[in-house]
Write a protein that holds these residues in place. Structure first.
Motif, mmCIF file in Angstrom:
data_model
loop_
_atom_site.group_PDB
_atom_site.id
_atom_site.type_symbol
_atom_site.label_atom_id
_atom_site.label_comp_id
_atom_site.label_asym_id
_atom_site.label_seq_id
_atom_site.Cartn_x
_atom_site.Cartn_y
_atom_site.Cartn_z
ATOM 1 N N ARG A 99 0.820 -1.216 0.000
ATOM 2 C CA ARG A 99 0.000 0.000 0.000
ATOM 3 C C ARG A 99 0.858 1.271 0.000
ATOM 4 N NH1 ARG A 99 -3.218 -3.633 0.709
ATOM 5 N NH2 ARG A 99 -4.163 -4.685 2.500
ATOM 6 N N LEU A 100 2.180 1.070 -0.054
ATOM 7 C CA LEU A 100 3.157 2.174 -0.082
ATOM 8 C C LEU A 100 3.053 3.067 1.152
ATOM 9 C CD1 LEU A 100 3.060 3.294 -3.850
ATOM 10 C CD2 LEU A 100 3.995 1.213 -2.845
ATOM 11 N N PHE A 101 2.772 2.446 2.291
ATOM 12 C CA PHE A 101 2.662 3.206 3.529
ATOM 13 C C PHE A 101 4.044 3.568 4.077
ATOM 14 C CE2 PHE A 101 -1.718 1.232 4.655
ATOM 15 C CZ PHE A 101 -2.335 2.131 3.811
ATOM 16 N N SER A 102 4.126 4.737 4.642
ATOM 17 C CA SER A 102 5.426 5.242 5.109
ATOM 18 C C SER A 102 5.984 4.488 6.304
ATOM 19 C CB SER A 102 5.315 6.722 5.467
ATOM 20 O OG SER A 102 5.086 7.484 4.313
ATOM 21 N N LEU A 103 5.176 3.675 6.958
ATOM 22 C CA LEU A 103 5.732 2.885 8.075
ATOM 23 C C LEU A 103 6.024 1.457 7.650
ATOM 24 C CD1 LEU A 103 3.141 1.182 8.702
ATOM 25 C CD2 LEU A 103 2.743 2.630 10.655
ATOM 26 N N ALA A 104 6.048 1.192 6.346
ATOM 27 C CA ALA A 104 6.247 -0.182 5.868
ATOM 28 C C ALA A 104 7.699 -0.624 6.004
ATOM 29 C CB ALA A 104 5.815 -0.300 4.407
ATOM 30 N N SER A 105 7.863 -1.821 6.495
ATOM 31 C CA SER A 105 9.200 -2.397 6.677
ATOM 32 C C SER A 105 9.459 -3.436 5.589
ATOM 33 C CB SER A 105 9.272 -3.074 8.045
ATOM 34 O OG SER A 105 8.319 -4.133 8.100
ATOM 35 N N ILE A 106 10.684 -3.936 5.599
ATOM 36 C CA ILE A 106 11.073 -5.038 4.711
ATOM 37 C C ILE A 106 11.505 -6.199 5.595
ATOM 38 C CG2 ILE A 106 12.737 -5.806 2.968
ATOM 39 C CD1 ILE A 106 12.952 -2.856 2.060
ATOM 40 N N ALA A 107 10.949 -7.377 5.329
ATOM 41 C CA ALA A 107 11.277 -8.555 6.132
ATOM 42 C C ALA A 107 12.429 -9.342 5.495
ATOM 43 C CB ALA A 107 10.058 -9.467 6.247
ATOM 44 N N VAL A 108 13.218 -9.956 6.365
ATOM 45 C CA VAL A 108 14.328 -10.805 5.904
ATOM 46 C C VAL A 108 14.266 -12.109 6.699
ATOM 47 C CG1 VAL A 108 16.835 -10.981 5.671
ATOM 48 C CG2 VAL A 108 15.731 -8.752 5.445
ATOM 49 N N THR A 109 14.388 -13.219 6.016
ATOM 50 C CA THR A 109 14.308 -14.497 6.731
ATOM 51 C C THR A 109 15.593 -14.786 7.516
ATOM 52 O OG1 THR A 109 14.977 -15.595 4.686
ATOM 53 C CG2 THR A 109 12.633 -15.598 5.214
ATOM 54 N N ASP A 110 15.414 -15.584 8.589
ATOM 55 C CA ASP A 110 16.544 -15.876 9.471
ATOM 56 C C ASP A 110 16.981 -17.334 9.330
ATOM 57 O OD1 ASP A 110 14.744 -17.425 10.888
ATOM 58 O OD2 ASP A 110 14.612 -16.082 12.606
ATOM 59 N N THR A 111 17.801 -17.772 10.264
ATOM 60 C CA THR A 111 18.345 -19.135 10.188
ATOM 61 C C THR A 111 17.271 -20.205 10.398
ATOM 62 O OG1 THR A 111 18.912 -18.902 12.529
ATOM 63 C CG2 THR A 111 20.678 -18.490 10.942
ATOM 64 N N LEU A 112 16.121 -19.809 10.939
ATOM 65 C CA LEU A 112 15.008 -20.762 11.073
ATOM 66 C C LEU A 112 13.998 -20.602 9.931
ATOM 67 C CD1 LEU A 112 14.244 -20.480 14.918
ATOM 68 C CD2 LEU A 112 15.695 -22.170 13.762
ATOM 69 N N ASN A 113 14.391 -19.814 8.920
ATOM 70 C CA ASN A 113 13.505 -19.519 7.783
ATOM 71 C C ASN A 113 12.234 -18.772 8.171
ATOM 72 O OD1 ASN A 113 15.166 -20.407 5.775
ATOM 73 N ND2 ASN A 113 14.298 -22.487 5.702
ATOM 74 N N LYS A 114 12.295 -18.057 9.257
ATOM 75 C CA LYS A 114 11.180 -17.197 9.657
ATOM 76 C C LYS A 114 11.464 -15.769 9.155
ATOM 77 C CE LYS A 114 8.892 -20.032 12.450
ATOM 78 N NZ LYS A 114 7.611 -20.597 11.993
ATOM 79 N N PRO A 115 10.430 -15.050 8.740
ATOM 80 C CA PRO A 115 10.627 -13.640 8.400
ATOM 81 C C PRO A 115 10.693 -12.831 9.697
ATOM 82 C CG PRO A 115 8.319 -14.216 8.131
ATOM 83 C CD PRO A 115 9.032 -15.478 8.561
ATOM 84 N N SER A 116 11.804 -12.933 10.379
ATOM 85 C CA SER A 116 11.877 -12.371 11.736
ATOM 86 C C SER A 116 12.778 -11.159 11.829
ATOM 87 C CB SER A 116 12.405 -13.439 12.698
ATOM 88 O OG SER A 116 13.804 -13.564 12.543
#
Lengths: 573, 573
Positions: A166-183
């Motif tokens: 939605r192009l919101f200004s509080l939008a983050s980007i997720a990155v997966t971790d060693t457990l394959n979670k977007p954490s």
């Protein structure tokens, strides 16, 4: 040095592999992204338009997990939240795989037609740009599962949730971790909206087939330093390993700088219910996970995994910043409620700090009451549902305060403050005021024990003396660490930069000292401030909101009493 | 020279009458308000807080209607819309009565407790500050009737509607005219919100008992110049007298600079349906009023009164700016619909320009369609009802564009443009870009025939040549006229300033020339830019939105092609 630039133009879906220019040779992470923003992005461009660029860059040793904590990923762009330059960095496994693919930086520019969504795949064979409209409206959790079902689990995923779409200004980007979670999150400054504006829902990084052979200038020395450094981290970071970042609750309570009820109180009444230890016990009881590394090979292992009452996965990682802003600052202290709020933010791809600050503004405006956890959940759901209220919240605390007529908005340069009230943590207050990133603790947080680059500074967080110097030192050090791609939990002292310099030298043979690294940090900060100057920022933007100078913060009755004149000395030290 | 300052502190409901400082002697209107803002208002203060001040000032000859068009009223403050300095001025009868009371300026400062509302009464005997909570939630029309029922009809009223009470950034201030209608507006920059923040619903000015005797340095000469000037205005302003400001529709159509559908087209298809003549005929048919003066003794008489289908009063005055922004820019061309939108804006106290631009943004965002008059009415009702959508709209076009993700927002310094597309009226475009007031046509509108202060400028509105010089000249002249308190329709040429100077000299005996007046105008502009510099504005704020530089405007396919470098020469001419 290693690696190429991969440049992708989303206007025509073409990509190029370019050599890294000589002047970029010593830059990784934030140093790289900020240099590209300064050199290539028009300062006055619309942040969500074709002229903005988003740059991802791993650190200089990102492909070698043996170098402890070297796997951070930086993203940089002109921020839709602050209008200025932004870099955010995170752990997770993406930087490692990007570096293994020989990619020093991914530069995404242009803009596809509206409502066209894509999946980027970076692999040994090159780049694929795949249509991905069917992935829209998925939260990060489901998205990651779906992609891993198709592409396997030996990949890393960088993605956005609904807020980014939605192009919101509080939008983050997720990155997966060693457990394959977007954490792990490139959380601040609305970089998720910039990625969304490029029509990119997710980036898959698949390093299958990349050979493990690496050349070293002095492999023996490299390994020796890694070993020493790892040992030191294991020994010195035990509290962080056990409690994660939630160990900071007690530290901040002691300073009296916790953000409580929209920055009205500096402490909580029942510390034992909200401490790092309380969280530790809860996680243990519920069969969650304590002490895992978000990056491959991390010896600190500050990540955790929090299960709900039914012992089912709720959220990872349960962090101090998220807990303080989504919780305490909204008058909510119950771990389950805050954990759920945190999960929703992660899923929809919303910066937990900005979201918590925004909900507290709505509480201040009377839309809901402080302490109303159910209400807070509804507010986050408004964002997912894309209602009119959700669109306001999606723009973050400053815009929400403007719309609802709230003047007590804890923001600088349009960005909400992290969990340190500047009145009782004045060094961090100076960082909030002066950082080119807006109010961002990761730009230079004056935690106990952080002494900057000299030994004679007054470190009392309530005393205004030396805090401009301290913040300046910390901002420089952290810019240097961010540019190396190391996690700043692994060290924020001059000797840490010296160690990093030795590692780089042992790997590549380039002559580089700790002092060189620090100078690169300085240059990076100057580049960032120069971009902001071109955007139209002035020293007036290096101020805290009025109420921090006037309202006394209990229990120590502190105000932020560092004058604008002293602040403006910032780069004249 | 005449008059005192009346200073009212709304924190404690006290007032003082002070002498006008010597350095303010030659200042009236905008010159006075801007000087006070520069000298007394903290640039970084919260515009709706206790530290902002709102200043009302009539012109230097405001008490003498014989001097044609000398009865403008200026209001000034730090703007909640732009964050910078703001002056707005209007006709009506208030300035005349304020001047007759010997008040050179009314300075309102401080802030009462929340939800306490007051009525100020200025009269010969002094100031009364009366509780007025029972007047809240009244629109300007009903409010004025109610007050006149109690206080008689020989008064002037300055008031705010619901938008001002809600402290919305698009809130205007209404001023009653010679027919006792709240038809004149201090419209721009959200000054209604500043008055609202002081807890003031209305100001009554009652000049009963003030003697009519005035002393003149040279009464004969004064009367002679007045007579000459009046004659000239009657002769030269016939089009304005007959059609009001709606005569500009044809002028702008010819230039191709009408704002149509969110500044997408520069002309309308059926000019004859929307021309000044069409309006004139409509008003005549319906038994409305043509050609009346909003100020006592005005010889131009550009005001009108528009009746609805049932020949009942709908709105006065039906103006070009309101029609273009609320109408054409929203794809609405029907006089009755636009008249009704205009009436609602007047009643609720909303700037018609900002409101029209904001509704067009909502149309751009898809909340309603261009041309949807019923929908537009609903949008304005949202503001009165104070819904969440209404709160967004209440913040104006820039915030609305931010919340709804619209990048085609015709705003500068946070304020919406008036009815001249800068691509086909480049002189006005430079004014929009550079005026310290934000995009404001009254700061220097390059209409045909306005040649600035020299004879050799290229006046072709499509040609970028000389337009920076032209705008600079016009801005200077208008700042001078605004400082004198004369209506700028009565003259915007060097010789008009010379005539005003002669009138001031004949009245007071002070030695003043046209050149002196122009220098005062220059100083006023410099004061305003200095305030904005302290707020944090830079040359980057002197830019138009990106799309004016890129998108070609039909039918002449113009773009705004005046470079930033040329713009920045502005004050170096």
């Amino acid at each position: 040095m290693w690696g190429d630039i991969v440049r992708i133009d989303m206007s025509n879906l073409k990509f190029f592999r370019e050599r890294v220019p000589l002047r970029y040779q010593m830059l990784g992470g934030r140093g790289f992204t900020s240099k590209v923003v300064l050199e290539e992005v028009k300062p006055t461009c619309y942040p969500l338009g074709a002229k903005n660029k988003i740059i991802f860059s791993p650190g200089l040793l990102g492909d070698i997990p043996l170098a402890p904590c070297s796997g951070r990923l930086s993203a940089g762009a002109k921020s839709p939240l602050t209008g200025g330059i932004k870099e955010a960095n995170s752990g997770g496994t993406a930087a490692y795989r990007i570096a293994r693919l020989g990619i020093r930086a991914l530069i995404i520019e242009g803009k596809p037609p509206k409502n066209k969504w894509y999946l980027l795949k970076l692999a040994k064979d090159g780049v694929e740009i795949l249509p991905a409209n069917e992935l829209t409206e998925l939260g990060n959790y489901q998205l990651v599962e779906k992609i891993m079902d198709s592409y396997g689990k030996k990949i890393s995923i960088i993605s956005i949730g609904q807020a980014g779409e939605r192009l919101f200004s509080l939008a983050s980007i997720a990155v997966t971790d060693t457990l394959n979670k977007p954490s792990r999150y490139l959380a601040r400054g609305g970089l998720g909206a910039v990625l969304g504006s490029k029509g990119i829902k997710a980036i898959i990084i698949d390093d299958k087939g990349v050979e493990d052979k690496k050349s070293f200038y002095d492999e023996g020395l490299f390994k020796k330093i890694c070993k020493e450094h790892t040992k030191r981290l294991v020994e010195t970071k035990q509290v962080l390993t056990k409690y994660g970042t939630m160990c900071s609750v007690e530290e901040s309570q002691e300073m009296g700088c916790l953000p409580v009820r929209n920055f009205r109180e500096g402490t909580v009444k029942e510390l034992n219910k909200v401490s790092g230890e309380a969280l530790y016990n809860r996680i243990k009881e519920r069969g969650g996970k304590i002490s895992y590394g978000c990056m491959i090979g991390c010896p600190i292992k500050c990540a955790n995994l929090y299960n709900d009452k039914g012992r089912k996965y709720l959220v990872s990682t349960f962090e101090y910043e998220s807990f303080s802003l989504l919780g305490l600052n909204c008058g909510i202290s119950d771990f389950d409620t805050v954990g759920y709020l945190n999960r929703l933010c992660n899923d929809y791809g919303m910066d937990t700090i900005e979201t918590g600050a925004t909900i507290a503004i709505l509480m201040e405006a009377g839309l809901l009451s402080f302490g109303d956890g159910e209400g807070a959940i509804k507010m986050i759901e408004e964002v997912r549902k894309n209602t009119i209220l959700g669109k306001i919240i999606g723009q973050g605390a400053a815009v929400t305060a403007k719309v609802f007529g709230v003047d007590r908005a804890p923001v600088v340069k349009g960005q909400a403050m992290a969990a340190y009230d500047p009145r009782s943590n004045k060094g961090t207050g100076v960082t909030f005021a002066t950082s080119p990133m807006g109010a961002d603790h990761t730009a230079g947080c004056a935690l106990p024990g952080r002494k900057g680059m000299r030994d004679d500074l007054n470190l009392d967080p309530h005393n205004s003396k030396d805090k401009v110097k301290l913040s300046c030192d910390l901002q420089t050090l952290i810019a240097a660490v961010d540019t190396s791609g190391f996690c700043y939990f692994s060290g924020l002292a001059v000797e840490d930069l010296e160690r990093i310099a030795k590692l780089i030298k042992a790997r590549y043979g380039v002559k580089v000292t700790g002092e060189d690294m620090i100078n690169i940090g300085k240059t990076t900060l100057k580049d960032e401030r120069e971009f902001n100057r071109r955007v139209g920022f002035t020293k007036v933007d290096d101020r805290l909101p009025e109420f921090f100078y006037k309202e006394k913060l209990p229990p120590f009755n502190t105000v932020f009493d560092i004058s604008p004149e002293e602040i403006d000395k910032y780069f004249n030290l």
